[in-house]
Scaffold this motif. Structure first.
Motif, mmCIF file in Angstrom:
data_model
loop_
_atom_site.group_PDB
_atom_site.id
_atom_site.type_symbol
_atom_site.label_atom_id
_atom_site.label_comp_id
_atom_site.label_asym_id
_atom_site.label_seq_id
_atom_site.Cartn_x
_atom_site.Cartn_y
_atom_site.Cartn_z
ATOM 1 N N SER A 87 0.812 -1.217 0.000
ATOM 2 C CA SER A 87 0.000 0.000 0.000
ATOM 3 C C SER A 87 0.844 1.264 0.000
ATOM 4 C CB SER A 87 -0.908 0.005 1.230
ATOM 5 O OG SER A 87 -0.133 -0.179 2.398
ATOM 6 N N VAL A 88 2.147 1.107 -0.213
ATOM 7 C CA VAL A 88 3.079 2.241 -0.178
ATOM 8 C C VAL A 88 4.156 2.014 -1.231
ATOM 9 C CG1 VAL A 88 4.682 3.595 1.228
ATOM 10 C CG2 VAL A 88 2.712 2.498 2.320
ATOM 11 N N GLY A 89 4.411 3.007 -2.068
ATOM 12 C CA GLY A 89 5.585 3.014 -2.926
ATOM 13 C C GLY A 89 5.727 1.815 -3.852
ATOM 14 N N TYR A 90 6.950 1.317 -3.958
ATOM 15 C CA TYR A 90 7.293 0.196 -4.844
ATOM 16 C C TYR A 90 6.519 -1.045 -4.429
ATOM 17 C CZ TYR A 90 10.213 -3.392 -7.050
ATOM 18 O OH TYR A 90 10.660 -4.463 -7.780
ATOM 19 N N GLY A 91 5.800 -1.629 -5.364
ATOM 20 C CA GLY A 91 4.994 -2.799 -5.055
ATOM 21 C C GLY A 91 3.589 -2.478 -4.610
ATOM 22 N N GLY A 92 3.271 -1.180 -4.520
ATOM 23 C CA GLY A 92 1.920 -0.795 -4.148
ATOM 24 C C GLY A 92 0.905 -1.295 -5.161
ATOM 25 N N LEU A 93 -0.296 -1.616 -4.681
ATOM 26 C CA LEU A 93 -1.336 -2.085 -5.588
ATOM 27 C C LEU A 93 -1.795 -0.942 -6.482
ATOM 28 C CD1 LEU A 93 -3.260 -4.340 -3.084
ATOM 29 C CD2 LEU A 93 -2.017 -5.110 -5.105
ATOM 30 N N PRO A 94 -2.033 -1.220 -7.757
ATOM 31 C CA PRO A 94 -2.290 -0.158 -8.725
ATOM 32 C C PRO A 94 -3.750 0.279 -8.753
ATOM 33 C CG PRO A 94 -2.270 -2.257 -9.846
ATOM 34 C CD PRO A 94 -1.932 -2.547 -8.402
ATOM 35 N N ASP A 95 -4.006 1.288 -9.593
ATOM 36 C CA ASP A 95 -5.385 1.694 -9.848
ATOM 37 C C ASP A 95 -6.023 0.728 -10.843
ATOM 38 O OD1 ASP A 95 -4.512 2.458 -12.410
ATOM 39 O OD2 ASP A 95 -4.399 4.582 -11.895
ATOM 40 N N ARG A 96 -7.254 1.003 -11.247
ATOM 41 C CA ARG A 96 -7.960 0.046 -12.108
ATOM 42 C C ARG A 96 -7.394 -0.032 -13.515
ATOM 43 N NH1 ARG A 96 -13.883 2.316 -11.383
ATOM 44 N NH2 ARG A 96 -13.124 2.073 -9.260
ATOM 45 N N GLU A 97 -6.483 0.883 -13.861
ATOM 46 C CA GLU A 97 -5.803 0.819 -15.153
ATOM 47 C C GLU A 97 -4.421 0.181 -15.062
ATOM 48 O OE1 GLU A 97 -5.843 4.494 -17.285
ATOM 49 O OE2 GLU A 97 -7.964 4.864 -16.884
ATOM 50 N N GLY A 98 -4.080 -0.310 -13.864
ATOM 51 C CA GLY A 98 -2.791 -0.963 -13.685
ATOM 52 C C GLY A 98 -1.642 -0.013 -13.435
ATOM 53 N N LYS A 99 -1.938 1.232 -13.070
ATOM 54 C CA LYS A 99 -0.911 2.239 -12.805
ATOM 55 C C LYS A 99 -0.729 2.425 -11.293
ATOM 56 C CE LYS A 99 -0.810 3.282 -17.253
ATOM 57 N NZ LYS A 99 0.348 2.904 -18.112
ATOM 58 N N VAL A 100 0.515 2.398 -10.843
ATOM 59 C CA VAL A 100 0.812 2.696 -9.448
ATOM 60 C C VAL A 100 0.965 4.210 -9.316
ATOM 61 C CG1 VAL A 100 2.395 2.339 -7.513
ATOM 62 C CG2 VAL A 100 1.967 0.482 -9.144
ATOM 63 N N THR A 101 0.070 4.840 -8.585
ATOM 64 C CA THR A 101 0.125 6.291 -8.404
ATOM 65 C C THR A 101 0.294 6.599 -6.920
ATOM 66 O OG1 THR A 101 -2.259 6.673 -8.149
ATOM 67 C CG2 THR A 101 -1.388 6.535 -10.395
ATOM 68 N N LEU A 102 1.163 7.543 -6.626
ATOM 69 C CA LEU A 102 1.602 7.770 -5.253
ATOM 70 C C LEU A 102 1.271 9.172 -4.760
ATOM 71 C CD1 LEU A 102 5.137 6.136 -5.575
ATOM 72 C CD2 LEU A 102 2.978 5.031 -4.943
ATOM 73 N N ASP A 103 0.979 9.258 -3.464
ATOM 74 C CA ASP A 103 0.711 10.523 -2.782
ATOM 75 C C ASP A 103 1.586 10.607 -1.541
ATOM 76 O OD1 ASP A 103 -1.473 10.914 -4.566
ATOM 77 O OD2 ASP A 103 -2.841 9.888 -3.192
ATOM 78 N N ALA A 104 2.035 11.818 -1.205
ATOM 79 C CA ALA A 104 2.823 11.993 0.014
ATOM 80 C C ALA A 104 2.815 13.452 0.435
ATOM 81 C CB ALA A 104 4.269 11.525 -0.197
ATOM 82 N N CYS A 105 3.008 13.684 1.728
ATOM 83 C CA CYS A 105 3.202 15.050 2.210
ATOM 84 C C CYS A 105 4.101 15.036 3.432
ATOM 85 C CB CYS A 105 1.877 15.743 2.515
ATOM 86 S SG CYS A 105 1.048 15.180 4.009
ATOM 87 N N ILE A 106 4.635 16.205 3.742
ATOM 88 C CA ILE A 106 5.533 16.356 4.884
ATOM 89 C C ILE A 106 5.351 17.757 5.442
ATOM 90 C CG2 ILE A 106 7.546 17.203 3.568
ATOM 91 C CD1 ILE A 106 9.232 15.171 5.312
ATOM 92 N N MET A 107 5.525 17.917 6.754
ATOM 93 C CA MET A 107 5.278 19.209 7.405
ATOM 94 C C MET A 107 6.227 19.365 8.576
ATOM 95 S SD MET A 107 1.558 20.571 8.686
ATOM 96 C CE MET A 107 1.252 22.312 9.038
ATOM 97 N N ASP A 108 6.768 20.578 8.758
ATOM 98 C CA ASP A 108 7.708 20.801 9.853
ATOM 99 C C ASP A 108 7.112 21.681 10.943
ATOM 100 O OD1 ASP A 108 7.936 23.486 9.062
ATOM 101 O OD2 ASP A 108 9.912 23.235 8.159
ATOM 102 N N HIS A 109 7.914 21.938 11.989
ATOM 103 C CA HIS A 109 7.413 22.651 13.155
ATOM 104 C C HIS A 109 7.116 24.116 12.882
ATOM 105 C CE1 HIS A 109 11.725 23.540 13.219
ATOM 106 N NE2 HIS A 109 11.450 24.571 13.993
#
Length: 335
Positions: A87-109
């Motif tokens: 469910s994360v990054g490399y090896g993540g399960l794809p969308d219904r078209e077979g594409k692995v698409t990724l989301d991420a965010c980061i936040m500091d103090h």
């Protein structure tokens, strides 16, 4: 898949065991937050069992003098690079078209943030999100623009669809029914919160999102205020679960605001989970709805809560090292 299913069964059965001793049980006062064993700091908390390895790496980074953001990138990067984490990054399960698409965010103090959504072909979207924070005037880049930025920053484009994930996708295509199996192959976002030695908060999320989603779908994980939010004067919160439900309620931001009003981390997580449940009780998503939150405040108190059984999170501090703790929950899957 069978190992993961067995793990979830054990997690659900254990949720009123060791986890209840630390976080309280269901009752009038709700769950009780625990406190980092060494007093307050440093402390790392992240979602799911793959957070154990992520926490260990992030902890080593902190101990070596790395910044909290660098520790988060290195820590969740362990999950991003592990093909067994589906469910994360490399090896993540794809969308219904077979594409692995990724989301991420980061936040500091300082409340600076970086985010990428619908990113394809880059194994470590969390590292790209950090570059958005550091090197652009923006908060979020998406799709082809996020990929262009990543390549300009020197990231390598590669195929993230493993043979195992492709096989599972082709099996899914035979029926093409969107019926997420929550806690197993869907929504196991890794979210990480860090309270560093200076008492400052940072956080990050990274995911491949819901398996078999429509091409172009973006969940809560790259959205500041939904999948992740922090206020360095108060605390930090992060989410996992059905992204649509978390977006609809600005989940993580609401957890932080309740901590601002005086709730403990666990109490705040519980309040927002119950709010989501109330708003979705007759919703079409309810049959497969699972959401969970983790939170930590400036005093080093932490906690978590989920709608249904099976959610757990990894905690690391000086006194007790790294361990997996079960979240208290509102419902079992039979309810």
């Amino acid at each position: 898949m069978s190992d993961r299913r067995e793990f979830i069964k054990k997690a659900a059965l254990g949720s009123i065991g060791a986890g209840a001793a630390l976080h309280g049980v269901m009752g009038a006062k709700g769950p009780v937050s625990a406190t980092a064993q060494n007093g307050t700091k440093p402390l790392i908390i992240s979602t799911w069992n793959h957070g154990l390895a992520a926490n260990d790496e992030a902890w080593q980074q902190l101990k070596s003098g790395a910044s909290a953001l660098d520790a988060i990138v290195a820590g969740v990067g362990v999950s991003e690079a592990d093909p067994k984490v589906r469910s994360v990054g490399y090896g993540g399960l794809p969308d219904r078209e077979g594409k692995v698409t990724l989301d991420a965010c980061i936040m500091d103090h300082k409340s600076d943030c970086g985010s990428v959504s619908f990113l394809q072909g880059i194994k470590h979207p969390i590292a790209v999100a950090k570059k958005v924070l550091e090197d652009t005037p923006h908060v979020m880049l998406t799709g082809s623009g996020a990929l262009q930025f990543a390549l300009e920053q020197g990231f390598k484009q590669e195929n993230l669809l493993t043979a195992k994930s492709e096989h599972d996708w082709r099996e899914w295509l035979k029926k093409s029914k969107y019926e997420p199996v929550i806690n197993i192959e869907n929504h196991d976002t890794i979210s990480m919160l860090v309270l560093d030695a200076d008492g400052n908060l940072s956080g990050g999320c990274t995911t491949s999102g819901a398996a078999w989603k429509m091409h172009g779908r973006v969940g809560d994980s790259p959205i500041i205020g939904a999948g992740l939010f922090l206020d360095n004067e108060v605390g930090a919160a992060a989410a996992t679960g059905l992204g649509e439900a978390i977006v609809r309620t600005a989940g993580s931001a609401m957890v932080v605001e309740l901590m601002r009003q005086g709730m403990s981390p666990a109490e705040a997580c519980k309040e927002i989970v119950e709010r989501i449940h109330k708003k979705h009780i007759n919703h079409k998503d309810m049959s497969y709805l699972q959401v969970g939150f983790i939170a930590v405040n400036k005093a080093g108190e932490y906690g978590g809560y989920s709608l249904r059984s099976g959610f757990n999170y990894a905690v690391t501090d000086e006194g007790s090292g790294t361990r997996l703790e079960d979240a208290t929950f509102k419902m079992t899957w039979e309810e």
